[in-house]
Design an enzyme around this catalytic site. Structure first.
Site, short mmCIF file in Angstrom:
data_model
loop_
_atom_site.label_atom_id
_atom_site.label_comp_id
_atom_site.label_asym_id
_atom_site.label_seq_id
_atom_site.Cartn_x
_atom_site.Cartn_y
_atom_site.Cartn_z
N LYS A 37 42.55 -67.66 -13.47
CA LYS A 37 41.95 -67.74 -14.81
C LYS A 37 41.45 -69.15 -15.06
O LYS A 37 41.85 -70.09 -14.37
CB LYS A 37 43.00 -67.34 -15.85
N TYR B 225 32.62 -99.73 -27.58
CA TYR B 225 32.48 -99.43 -29.00
C TYR B 225 33.69 -99.90 -29.80
O TYR B 225 34.83 -99.73 -29.36
CB TYR B 225 32.40 -97.91 -29.19
C1 LIG Z 1 48.95 -68.31 -16.40
C2 LIG Z 1 49.94 -67.28 -16.18
C3 LIG Z 1 50.83 -67.34 -15.08
C4 LIG Z 1 50.90 -68.50 -14.13
O1 LIG Z 1 51.61 -69.56 -14.71
P1 LIG Z 1 51.88 -70.93 -13.89
O2 LIG Z 1 52.82 -71.65 -14.75
O3 LIG Z 1 50.57 -71.61 -13.80
O4 LIG Z 1 52.42 -70.53 -12.60
C5 LIG Z 1 51.64 -66.24 -14.86
N1 LIG Z 1 51.63 -65.18 -15.68
C6 LIG Z 1 50.82 -65.09 -16.79
C7 LIG Z 1 50.87 -63.89 -17.64
C8 LIG Z 1 49.95 -66.15 -17.06
O5 LIG Z 1 49.16 -66.08 -18.12
#
Ligand SMILES: *Cc1c(COP(=O)(O)O)cnc(C)c1O
Length: 827
Positions: free
Chosen positions: A495, A722
């Protein structure tokens, strides 16, 4: 003396294998293949089906048969017997057989073989020796860093009667491996580059690691090493297992065969060396300490071989940098570039073409290739061979650049070719529109300055890049795998553009390395992956109501987290009966209180699912809110209990079996007994973890790097940038770097909160970070415009940077803007 190509009968004998199925008796074996993806139909190829803990080459045999492979080396007798009309050699272990065969092949050549081992620098020493020897001798060397149990036999196999010297590297990661490599390489000269920390986890001590590496020299006649590494020196001096080798060392400090003195110049390093009582001098166009060490090994070898000081000095001054890995980056108009602008020899050309043909994003394949500079072969033959190689790949367009390519262009007849005398001639003729939507290889000798071609093809406007190392990604994946039960599958979270790393590239790498599932947040992300050809099952965590039809069309599997999503998705399926039963995943809320069914809803859910023919529940899962910390173990345990209770309830009502999963990255590390059918791997794959113990085994995959635009001296009392909060208290060297908050460099790092690395030193930010630029204090570093800058990576810890910002690495990584080019490093 018979040498490759061998008849199948001889080849089988060299493998100590059984020629079980005899399809083409007259076939000659010329090309070895262990990676089925690299197959191109050509005469004399043989496929070795290698079994490892992680994969099994036998899986690819049927596919290769369909694509026309005619020769196989297999260890699965059942499969072997079932094949017809091809040659099948049955062995007990494909790697051992490959090694036996390579050892016999190597033994047919009575040439000086140089065997190189050590922790670092093997590939550079090998490539530089090759550059140095090439002008006098027809040399062969291991392609890239082929130095493993499979890479070494593949390299030794390349030795042919015309070669006068062979340069092979050997790398090991655990005890017992070097003996096997020694039998193949049988070096006459051994070079020990140095000893360091790499792979230390598999050895009891540094001493044991040195002892193992030294086994490469068991039968060598001489050994070259650096006297300034006391451990190496001590082990080589205790000659209990080295038969007759004479030791030759170089040193900056102690008495040695080559005693050197080093002086830094503007553009490189000057050396004075005393060898056999005479002073000699060389210059190399590099200033870093690794290059100094690597060049001394080469220097001593050339001196021992009796090359003249003049010849050596000339070669050293002309050494060129080694692109250790192929780079891949996005090009203009949707194209993908594979970039290798340093080398143009034959064997690296083949590897680069293979990498090109593995690209799937576009359907059109183009290679831009220069003359081959380093070859002892007559050009007539060389270019005929090159044309044959290129013909064996299914290229759409060949662009040849250089006087030799032009001279021999008729050899490439039949290919869609264009030829130019020089890089300038090509650039004069260049139109962006000719290079859209293609996979493009840019490969040329250094003197052709092909970086000018990559620059315009990649529309490089900006020096800041996010470099993503796919080899490390694979290593992290394999480390996580080593923590899992054999039947636990890995679902990888790609993702948010794979945590900022580039979803497609990461997904493609993962697909090859055999993960079970991918997961994305939104349907759009899944659709992009499908359109780029990713076949793995994909779970969508946040399926928006409006995207259901598209999801079904692209075979994306939704997370069902509420009665509303269940109802709407079922409705979307009613219109498409042919897709029934459609795979879905049920999310339970066990305490995180984000998406998911609550415990009191599960009776009703079970009822509705049991009467629903349109969907098939593939898995039931939940997400832990704080798996990373023992402070939250009470919460985690509660979540596990809730999950078990929920799953039990659903199992009673849903008659078909389904799978379950619960753990994210930290959970994998902290709750090994909760692995179940899948784990959902995220941040750890990218080499990051808040847990120091876990982190020790992981390697950071991404690096944010840039180069210094300008350096100036600013007087005390002046301000920087700045609205300066504070004036300088003393005269300060200030470097401007082309990265700002619009690139994702958090503005909160300004005014000394954050640092970057320049010339090995941590340099604090001065003043506020601007939109596209930032200023850092480089006083006392000797920094000049063009210097490399690491914002985060191996030296600048992303974890620390996030902590300074009072946030977590997830946020920093996913905030790197799309304007920052992603460059992928392949093996
Ligand atoms: C993002 C996510 C993970 C992975 O989490 P990490 O801490 O990056 O390993 C696992 N399960 C769900 C539902 C997620 O949204």
């Amino acid at each position: 003396m018979e040498t490759a190509p061998y008849t199948v009968a001889t080849f089988a004998e060299m493998l100590s294998g059984k020629w079980l199925v005899q399809g083409h008796k007259d076939e000659y074996i010329a090309h070895l293949l262990t990676d089925s993806r690299l197959f191109q139909p050509r005469q004399g190829s043989v496929f070795f089906a290698i079994r490892s803990r992680r994969n099994d080459g036998h899986k690819y045999v049927q596919d290769l048969l369909k694509r026309g492979m005619k020769n196989f080396v297999l260890s699965d007798a059942g499969l072997a017997q079932s094949l017809r009309d091809v040659n099948v050699i049955l062995v007990d272990d494909a790697v051992a057989a490959l090694q036996r065969m390579a050892a016999i092949h190597r033994s047919r050549f009575d040439i000086p073989v140089i065997g190189i081992t050590g922790s670092n620098g093997k590939t550079v020493v090998k490539e530089w020796l090759f550059q140095l020897l090439q002008r006098k001798q027809n040399a062969i060397r291991s392609p890239r860093s082929y130095n493993s149990q499979v890479g070494v036999p593949m390299s030794a196999w390349l030795i042919r009667p015309q070669h006068e010297v062979a340069i092979l590297e050997a790398g090991i990661s655990k005890p017992g491996e070097m003996e096997r490599l020694e039998k193949i390489i049988k070096p006459v000269t051994g070079i020990f580059t140095n000893i360091g920390e790499a792979h230390q986890e598999n050895f009891e001590s540094l001493a044991q690691k040195i002892e193992e590496k030294i086994k490469l020299f068991q039968n060598a006649e001489r050994i070259i090493y650096c006297r300034d590494q006391p451990e190496v020196h001590a082990h080589l001096q205790a000659p209990h297992h080295l038969k007759q080798a004479e030791l030759y060392s170089w040193s900056k400090h102690a008495a040695a065969d080559l005693k050197i003195k080093v002086e830094q110049g503007e553009t490189g390093t000057y050396f004075k060396g005393i060898f056999r009582e005479r002073e000699r001098q060389i210059f190399i166009p590099f200033k870093d300490s690794a290059s100094i060490e690597n060049s001394c090994h080469c220097w001593l070898y050339l001196l021992l071989e009796g090359f003249s000081d003049e010849y050596i000095a000339e070669g050293m001054a002309a050494l060129s940098p080694i692109a250790m890995r192929l780079e891949q980056l996005d090009g203009v108009r949707g194209s993908t570039l594979i970039n290798d602008v340093y080398n143009s020899d034959f064997s690296s050309l083949e590897i680069a073409l293979d990498q090109l043909m593995l690209q799937r994003k576009n359907k059109h394949y183009t290679a831009i290739i220069s003359d081959i500079m380093q070859s002892g072969e007559p050009p007539e033959l060389l270019y005929a061979k090159m044309a044959e190689l290129i013909r064996s790949k299914s290229l759409d367009t060949l662009i040849g650049i250089g006087p030799k390519m032009v001279e021999f262009q008729e050899k490439f007849a039949g290919l869609n070719g264009q030829f130019y005398e020089s890089t300038e001639a090509f650039l004069d003729d260049f139109k962006h529109s000719d290079f859209g939507d293609q996979n493009i290889l840019v490969k040329g000798a250094r003197s052709f300055a092909f970086e000018r071609i990559t620059d315009i093809l990649s529309e490089k406007t900006h020096e800041t890049i996010l470099e993503i190392d796919l080899e490390r990604l694979r290593d992290n994946l394999n480390y996580v795998r080593s923590l899992l039960n054999p039947d636990t599958g890995i679902m990888v979270m790609v993702k948010a553009f794979a945590y900022g790393s580039g979803a497609y590239e990461i997904a493609r790498t993962l697909e090859f390395h055999g993960v079970a599932y991918l997961a994305v947040a939104y349907a759009d992300e899944g659709i992009t992956l499908r359109e780029a050809g990713i076949q793995l099952p994909i779970l969508v965590l946040n399926p928006e109501l409006s995207s259901y039809d598209a999801m079904i069309r692209y075979r994306l599997e939704p997370q069902i987290y509420s009665f509303l999503t269940l109802e709407r998705f079922t409705k979307a399926l009613f219109a498409r009966q042919s897709d029934w039963p459609y795979p879905v995943h049920i999310k339970l809320n066990t305490g995180m209180n984000r998406l998911g069914f609550d415990p009191h809803e599960l009776d009703e859910l079970g009822k509705r699912l049991s009467g629903n023919d349109a969907i098939e529940v593939i898995s039931v899962f939940s997400h832990m809110a704080a798996s990373e910390s023992a402070d939250f173990d009470a919460l985690s345990r509660h979540q596990i209990e809730q999950f078990d209770a929920g799953v039990e309830k659903l199992r009673i009502q849903i008659s078909a079996p389904f799978r379950t999963h619960l753990l994210n990255s930290q959970g994998i590390f902290r709750f090994p007994d909760q692995q179940r059918d899948y784990v959902r791997l995220g941040l750890a794959l990218y080499g990051i973890s808040g847990n120091a113990e876990f982190r020790k085994h992981l390697k950071p995959v991404s690096k944010l790097i840039t180069t210094v635009s300008q350096v100036r001296t600013v007087a005390a009392g002046q301000g920087i940038g700045y609205s300066p909060k504070k004036m300088l208290s003393k005269e300060t060297q200030v470097a401007v770097i082309p990265v700002g908050y619009a690139d994702g460099l958090p503005r909160a790092l300004g005014n000394g909160i954050g640092h970057v690395l320049i010339r090995g030193k941590r340099c604090p930010f001065l003043g506020n970070i601007c939109m596209d630029m930032a200023m850092v204090d480089v006083s006392g570093t000797g920094c000049t415009a063009g210097d490399a800058v690491e914002v985060f990576g191996d030296h600048m810890d992303l974890y620390e940077m996030a902590a300074n910002l009072k946030t977590i690495p997830y946020e920093v990584l996913t905030s790197i803007s799309q304007r920052v080019k992603r460059v992928y490093l392949h093996q």
